[in-house]
Design an enzyme around this catalytic site. Structure first.
Site, PDB file in Angstrom:
ATOM      1  N   THR A 143     -29.335  15.281  -5.369  1.00  0.00           N
ATOM      2  CA  THR A 143     -29.405  15.166  -6.833  1.00  0.00           C
ATOM      3  C   THR A 143     -30.595  15.987  -7.342  1.00  0.00           C
ATOM      4  O   THR A 143     -31.118  16.832  -6.622  1.00  0.00           O
ATOM      5  CB  THR A 143     -29.476  13.683  -7.251  1.00  0.00           C
ATOM      6  OG1 THR A 143     -29.304  13.594  -8.671  1.00  0.00           O
ATOM      7  CG2 THR A 143     -30.793  13.015  -6.873  1.00  0.00           C
ATOM      8  N   ASN A 144     -31.022  15.765  -8.587  1.00  0.00           N
ATOM      9  CA  ASN A 144     -32.182  16.476  -9.146  1.00  0.00           C
ATOM     10  C   ASN A 144     -32.932  15.530 -10.082  1.00  0.00           C
ATOM     11  O   ASN A 144     -32.552  14.367 -10.228  1.00  0.00           O
ATOM     12  CB  ASN A 144     -31.717  17.747  -9.872  1.00  0.00           C
ATOM     13  CG  ASN A 144     -30.755  17.424 -10.990  1.00  0.00           C
ATOM     14  OD1 ASN A 144     -31.104  16.748 -11.950  1.00  0.00           O
ATOM     15  ND2 ASN A 144     -29.506  17.862 -10.850  1.00  0.00           N
ATOM     16  N   ARG A 145     -33.986  16.018 -10.720  1.00  0.00           N
ATOM     17  CA  ARG A 145     -34.909  15.139 -11.456  1.00  0.00           C
ATOM     18  C   ARG A 145     -34.489  14.872 -12.907  1.00  0.00           C
ATOM     19  O   ARG A 145     -35.258  14.309 -13.680  1.00  0.00           O
ATOM     20  CB  ARG A 145     -36.322  15.728 -11.418  1.00  0.00           C
ATOM     21  CG  ARG A 145     -36.933  15.708 -10.010  1.00  0.00           C
ATOM     22  CD  ARG A 145     -38.437  15.883 -10.016  1.00  0.00           C
ATOM     23  NE  ARG A 145     -38.857  17.147 -10.574  1.00  0.00           N
ATOM     24  CZ  ARG A 145     -39.542  17.296 -11.693  1.00  0.00           C
ATOM     25  NH1 ARG A 145     -39.896  16.253 -12.409  1.00  0.00           N
ATOM     26  NH2 ARG A 145     -39.888  18.487 -12.116  1.00  0.00           N
ATOM     27  N   SER A 146     -33.293  15.260 -13.300  1.00  0.00           N
ATOM     28  CA  SER A 146     -32.890  14.989 -14.694  1.00  0.00           C
ATOM     29  C   SER A 146     -32.812  13.478 -14.946  1.00  0.00           C
ATOM     30  O   SER A 146     -32.151  12.751 -14.213  1.00  0.00           O
ATOM     31  CB  SER A 146     -31.529  15.629 -14.977  1.00  0.00           C
ATOM     32  OG  SER A 146     -31.057  15.179 -16.230  1.00  0.00           O
ATOM     33  N   ALA A 177     -27.756  18.416 -15.914  1.00  0.00           N
ATOM     34  CA  ALA A 177     -28.256  19.253 -14.811  1.00  0.00           C
ATOM     35  C   ALA A 177     -27.260  19.089 -13.661  1.00  0.00           C
ATOM     36  O   ALA A 177     -27.346  18.140 -12.879  1.00  0.00           O
ATOM     37  CB  ALA A 177     -29.660  18.813 -14.417  1.00  0.00           C
TER      38      ALA A 177
END
Ligand code: PMT
Length: 218
Positions: A21-24, A88
């Protein structure tokens, strides 16, 4: 007007218990959804997993992976006059997802990734969307040039360019500082809360949509 907004991260399964995943946080997309609903528009909020409360009065479509979000946008986009893509979305996902948890074996492990569908890039070409289209660009260098390249390749009316090399704006912050990049001009908005930036982006988007309606008479 009906406004479709994507928000938050995607989760790409590695096995039944792990994901990429990512930091959004979803804050930017939810701020725009809340502002649009507050202005009396119908809002379709297509969101990856976040910790946020769903704003009152929006039609909420929860999704997990990029493929889920692609299918959700494909099925809702024909209802929208305006589409704003703040999610994102992971560009790649694991090529093989085993049914069972991956066991620890050697000292290293190679994960093969394959490309995810480009949702924004499909919106004009595959979904045949004719309304106002706003993309986001998360960049760490050449922010304006990279955003204008995305604008042209994906058929956007404008792109909201974020400099995500800074830790006081962009991913998982309460404030943002963005540039609105058009084909022929760039408008810096200055640093404000995501709530305020969300209102400014919506005002610009709705003005464009209203002028399209005045020109086409629809
Ligand atoms: O959620 P927050 O914590 O509030 O943070 C806000 C944000 C930084 C996530 C947001 O403002 C932002 O910049 N969103 C876009 C992040 C991104 O993935 O940018 P990108 O440059 O990789 O993608 C460009 C555009 O294509 C985006 O509109 C994205 O939604 C879209 N995209 C990308 C890949 C893909 N497979 N499908 C897409 O639709």
């Amino acid at each position: 007007m009906t406004i479709l907004i994507t928000a938050g991260p995607t989760r790409e399964a590695i096995d039944p218990v792990r994901y990429l995943t990512n930091r959004s946080s979803g804050k930017m997309g939810y701020a725009m959804a809340e502002a649009a609903a507050g202005m009396g528009h119908r809002v379709i909020l297509i969101s990856g997993p976040t910790q946020l409360d769903v704003p009152d009065g929006v039609d909420f479509v929860p999704t997990e992976s990029a493929a889920d979000m692609y299918r959700a946008v494909e099925s809702w986009i024909s209802k929208a006059d305006v589409a704003i893509f703040a999610a994102a979305v992971a560009d790649y996902r694991p090529a093989h997802v085993p049914e069972h948890k991956i066991k620890k074996t050697g000292d290293t492990m190679i994960l093969e990734l394959i490309r995810n569908p480009d949702i924004l890039g499909s919106t004009r070409s595959i979904f045949k969307f004719n309304g106002v289209l706003v993309g986001f660009a998360a960049e760490t260098q050449n922010v304006e040039d990279n955003a204008r390249d995305k604008l042209e390749r994906k058929g956007c009316d404008f792109v909201v360019a974020n400099d995500v090399s800074r830790n006081d704006i962009g991913f998982d912050t309460n404030d943002n500082e963005v540039m609105l990049v058009y084909a022929d001009k760039t408008e810096p908005l200055g640093k404000h809360s995501k709530h305020h930036i969300g209102h400014l982006i919506l005002d610009k988007t709705i003005a464009l949509a209203s002028s399209n309606i005045a020109v086409t008479g629809q």
